[in-house]
Design an enzyme around this catalytic site. Structure first.
Site, mmCIF file in Angstrom:
data_model
loop_
_atom_site.group_PDB
_atom_site.id
_atom_site.type_symbol
_atom_site.label_atom_id
_atom_site.label_comp_id
_atom_site.label_asym_id
_atom_site.label_seq_id
_atom_site.Cartn_x
_atom_site.Cartn_y
_atom_site.Cartn_z
ATOM 1 N N HIS A 67 0.834 -1.203 0.000
ATOM 2 C CA HIS A 67 0.000 0.000 0.000
ATOM 3 C C HIS A 67 0.871 1.256 0.000
ATOM 4 O O HIS A 67 0.631 2.195 -0.785
ATOM 5 C CB HIS A 67 -0.914 -0.006 1.220
ATOM 6 C CG HIS A 67 -1.665 1.274 1.423
ATOM 7 N ND1 HIS A 67 -2.917 1.492 0.899
ATOM 8 C CD2 HIS A 67 -1.318 2.409 2.073
ATOM 9 C CE1 HIS A 67 -3.318 2.708 1.223
ATOM 10 N NE2 HIS A 67 -2.364 3.289 1.933
ATOM 11 N N GLU A 68 1.878 1.281 0.872
ATOM 12 C CA GLU A 68 2.745 2.459 0.957
ATOM 13 C C GLU A 68 3.534 2.653 -0.338
ATOM 14 O O GLU A 68 3.695 3.786 -0.813
ATOM 15 C CB GLU A 68 3.695 2.331 2.159
ATOM 16 C CG GLU A 68 3.000 2.265 3.506
ATOM 17 C CD GLU A 68 2.147 3.480 3.802
ATOM 18 O OE1 GLU A 68 2.510 4.591 3.342
ATOM 19 O OE2 GLU A 68 1.114 3.345 4.470
ATOM 20 N N HIS A 71 1.535 4.385 -2.981
ATOM 21 C CA HIS A 71 1.533 5.845 -2.925
ATOM 22 C C HIS A 71 2.717 6.424 -3.699
ATOM 23 O O HIS A 71 2.608 7.498 -4.307
ATOM 24 C CB HIS A 71 1.581 6.327 -1.477
ATOM 25 C CG HIS A 71 0.279 6.274 -0.763
ATOM 26 N ND1 HIS A 71 -0.859 6.879 -1.243
ATOM 27 C CD2 HIS A 71 -0.072 5.702 0.427
ATOM 28 C CE1 HIS A 71 -1.865 6.677 -0.389
ATOM 29 N NE2 HIS A 71 -1.407 5.966 0.623
ATOM 30 N N GLU A 74 -6.001 6.987 -1.242
ATOM 31 C CA GLU A 74 -5.936 5.801 -0.376
ATOM 32 C C GLU A 74 -6.550 4.594 -1.079
ATOM 33 O O GLU A 74 -6.015 3.481 -1.008
ATOM 34 C CB GLU A 74 -6.663 6.072 0.950
ATOM 35 C CG GLU A 74 -6.007 7.108 1.836
ATOM 36 C CD GLU A 74 -4.673 6.667 2.397
ATOM 37 O OE1 GLU A 74 -4.217 5.547 2.104
ATOM 38 O OE2 GLU A 74 -4.062 7.449 3.135
#
Length: 253
Positions: A127-128, A131, A186
């Site tokens: 997920h990070e 980004h 997100e």
């Protein structure tokens, strides 16, 4: 009218007398223009400098530390993700947190590793990294520059970034660590992690269970409460979204 165009009008067409009377306005306008015009490579270099400062201020797990060995085992296949070289380190602090920066640095906190399985950690790191791949961290750095005391960081003709002071880097680091992304950003980072897990043959449900654990942490109070929850809200809803998608994909019943 796009952002660069608006800044051009601000810096060129506002009356000169306005800037003469309010020199701070002129400097603010130039700072915003400088940060907006930074290239991806320049933002990555500024991020690298800020991460070096963060590493110096936090207890980084040594190469032979069990936490480092566990993390290295988890990410053994993923030192390059979507063409981006990734470097991983563990901060031996109790916070439940993780972050990634535009230069490809991923930092995982001991507190997060203590409550997550290997696959759940990989889901959160995915997920990070999402980004970063989606340029959210690049945009967060530009926002940090606009809001910070850093001045005149735009590149010279050689394309190099000047070395910032430790206090300037510390300010950028603090902003990056607490950066909040939009709901759409997100969601897109969640989708990136889901696709990452699926592509490499991991159980995509690790993303859902990691969110469910974070949701419990967010309601627990005390020093161990997940900092990541404050910048990644609606953990329960996001876990359910992952479950619904996995069901549609035929990965669960």
């Amino acid at each position: 009218m796009n952002y660069i165009a608006r800044l051009f009008l601000l810096t060129v067409w506002l009356p000169v007398s306005t800037f003469a009377q309010q020199p701070g306005l002129a400097q603010a306008a130039m700072d915003a223009l400088n940060s907006a015009m930074l290239s991806d490579a320049q933002v990555a270099e500024l991020s690298r400098q800020a991460v070096v400062e963060m590493d110096a201020k936090n207890p980084v797990a040594a190469p032979n530390d069990p936490y480092t060995q566990r993390l290295n085992r988890i990410v053994a296949r993923h030192h390059t993700v979507s063409g981006l070289p990734i470097n991983y380190k563990v901060y031996k602090v109790p916070d439940v947190n993780a972050f990634a920066t535009a230069d490809g640095s991923v930092r995982v906190f001991k507190g997060l590793m203590d409550i997550m399985t290997d696959n759940e950690l990989l889901a959160i790191m995915g997920h990070e990294i999402g980004h970063v791949i989606n340029h959210d961290t690049r945009d967060a750095m530009k926002s940090a520059l606009r809001r910070s005391a850093v001045r005149n960081v735009a590149a010279s003709q050689s394309g190099l970034i000047g070395k910032l002071s430790r206090s300037q880097l510390g300010g950028l680091a603090d902003y990056m660590l607490g950066a909040k992304f939009s709901r759409q950003q997100e969601t897109e980072a969640d989708d990136y992690s889901y696709g990452f897990l699926k592509r490499y043959g991991y159980n995509v449900m690790a993303l859902a269970t990691s969110f469910e654990k974070l949701a419990k942490q967010g309601g627990g109070g005390g020093s161990g409460v997940a900092q990541i929850v404050s910048t990644h809200p609606d953990s329960k809803a996001r876990a359910q979204r992952v479950r619904d998608r996995a069901r549609r994909d035929g990965l669960i019943r």
